[in-house]
Design a protein around this motif. Structure first.
Motif: not given
Lengths: 362, 362
Positions: B68-69, B71-75, B77, B204, B263
């Motif tokens: 998840r990290k 995906l959300s922080e480093n883009g 996929k 990415k 978190k």
């Protein structure tokens, strides 16, 4: 690297997850939780901010505590902190030792049955693995005397058999090491699980011994990754350099927990396992050829059919999970049974094994 | 193994212990304590009995949190848990990678200045180390295109320079990796220390990238030994097998602490270092040739005399501890300065460096 196969023990562990209410006698770690005072010491160390790198060789406080332990419990007088390296578990210690000491084509002597990692890792480094049976007498070592042996390694008490080597056997191994110039590696991770007080640290007599002591099995800290190596200073120096370029240091908070662990009285836990050791013997002696286990928490059970057939049958017909013996020795007629489990589970397991013996006899 | 020398960084660390009230700007870890919620999570995991071996590859919960990290922080996929391995710190990750991927005489490209462990470890495995300066443009890579390069490795942001590589540079490296079949290893342990929001994860765009993410620097958990590797699945499988035969698994309680770490809002800590980054620049720009550091917590300072002479002079005349630059590059005219320290210490250090510059100019 690709020559190292995934461990069948861990496969058994995975299998246990898929069966409902299995009788799992395959586990190589204690069933009791890590004592709470050790947990508290770890939490306290973290709160005090001990989360940074430690010295590569380990915190001085743990090395000093280990030196005192070697003197008082193992009778080893030369165990100064300079001769001790703190590692991330026994596996990490073995990796450091083999990586530093073993060259391709070196001949290495392993007592059989053996902890499966010894030959796997030795072969990974290109060594030739020689074996001698754990029941050896002094004369059985004669054929090795003229060889150029790089190292001798054994676990005492033994995983997978529970055998505690006699002082005579250990002395014979030390003599062989001295004659051939081999490193003598005594893996004592199960030392506290010594039901008849027969365990002996050969390091007491032979000061070139490389003694491995783990915290994982004794205190159920397998996941915390902590062990120590006691060895001649030049060996410790070489291993410390190598550790700096691999894991850097053992986990900091775990090292502080280790100091508390050494103060913890484990005798009631050991007594529980002694009773289980006896219970297994009484339950199985009329069904399988059996010698009483002396240490660790294992029996290496001779079975009437091939080991893998037996373990498959045990799972499918009795939900009983055991480890096939072929991973611990050259033969295929034993299984490893761990009695590190709750009484209920152990009793169900003994009934299953009695039934299997009867069914196979028909 | 004996070719690996003891790290001068750790020598500086030892030296700092012997000097009274030194100005220590040599430390490669944050000066702030590990945030208390992370400590609490670790203690809680221990209390819940999570002290046993974990799966070799790491606990699924941490691998999912890392996916998840990414995906959300480093883009990134494609970062599924199957592509993630949990290791005992970045050093351990490097060991696994180099041990698995590098054969003797392989050519490996390192961006210079470099984290000293890259060339040391690569040489240990018999590799030939090629370098290219961190200020490279796309054309500077042309000379490597016809070579058979085994891997390309860099830290971004950089230890020791604080350089954040541009997207153009990273794309050029990815193209070179694709053309030559090299593994591209992006060591992103300092990713959060990105003061001008210029950090870019090349993973990415290039899905064969091997991305290293550490917890040590971001949360001051250097002693807890935790990092992860994101890589193609076949690489992860090979590394997992190797890990099983070395450290077995990363420390269990540390893995649970890692979930909590992800978190944790670190922005106030980063802001403090951003101000220190600026303060160092303002203090030294009139005294030394200087570009503003973009990340990590370092300046790589060009000095007017040889690096080791400078560090010796700094210690003897100013009690100022720095790391000589020769361990990070081929030249001997830089020193590494860490601003991961208290304001008081940093201010004393800047005064000392201003004085040294003036004294050396006379």
């Amino acid at each position: 690297m690709y020559g190292i196969d995934s461990s069948p023990i861990r496969k058994a562990f995975e299998l246990a997850r898929t069966i409902e209410n299995p009788i799992n006698l395959s586990i190589g770690q204690p069933h009791f939780p890590c004592p709470p005072n050790i947990i508290d010491a770890m939490a306290e160390a973290a709160r005090e901010g001990k989360t940074a790198y430690t010295l590569t060789g380990g915190i001085p406080e743990l090395k000093e505590a280990m030196a005192r332990k070697f003197l008082s419990e193992n009778g080893i007088k030369y165990a100064t902190p300079d001769r001790i390296l703190v590692t991330s578990g026994i596996s990490s210690a073995l990796f450091l030792l083999f990586n530093a000491l073993v060259n391709p084509d070196d001949e290495c002597l392993v007592i059989s049955p053996y902890f499966l990692m010894y030959p796997s890792m030795l072969k990974f480094y290109g060594a030739k693995v020689l074996t001698v049976k754990e029941s050896f007498g002094t004369d059985d070592l004669n054929s090795f005397r003229k060889k150029k042996i790089k190292l001798i390694i054994f676990s005492n008490p033994s995983n997978p058999t529970g055998k505690v080597l006699s002082k005579e056997q250990l002395t014979a191994l030390a003599n062989l090491a001295e004659e051939t110039g081999a490193y003598l590696i005594s893996d004592e991770i199960y030392e506290l699980f010594d039901y008849d007080k027969k365990f002996y640290s050969i390091g007491k007599d032979y000061d070139k011994t490389i003694t491995l002591t783990g915290f994982s099995k004794t205190y159920n800290m397998t996941g915390l990754r902590l062990a120590t190596i006691l060895a001649p200073e030049e060996v410790i120096k070489a291993l410390t350099t190598l550790q700096q370029y691999t894991v850097v240091c053992a986990p900091s908070v775990t090292q502080w927990a280790g100091i508390e662990a050494l103060k913890t009285d484990m005798s009631s836990y050991i007594q529980d396992y002694r009773e289980k050791r006896d219970f297994v013997y009484e339950s199985l002696k009329d069904f399988y050829p059996l010698e009483k286990s002396g240490g660790a928490f294992y029996y290496f059970l001779k079975v009437p059919i091939q080991d893998e057939e037996f373990t498959k049958l045990a799972i499918t017909s009795k939900k009983l999970i055991l480890v096939p013996g072929f991973i611990f020795c050259e033969n295929k007629d034993h299984v490893r049974l761990s009695f590190a489990t709750e009484w209920d589970n152990l009793k169900r397991g003994m009934t299953a094994l009695q039934e299997l013996s009867k069914e196979l006899a028909n």
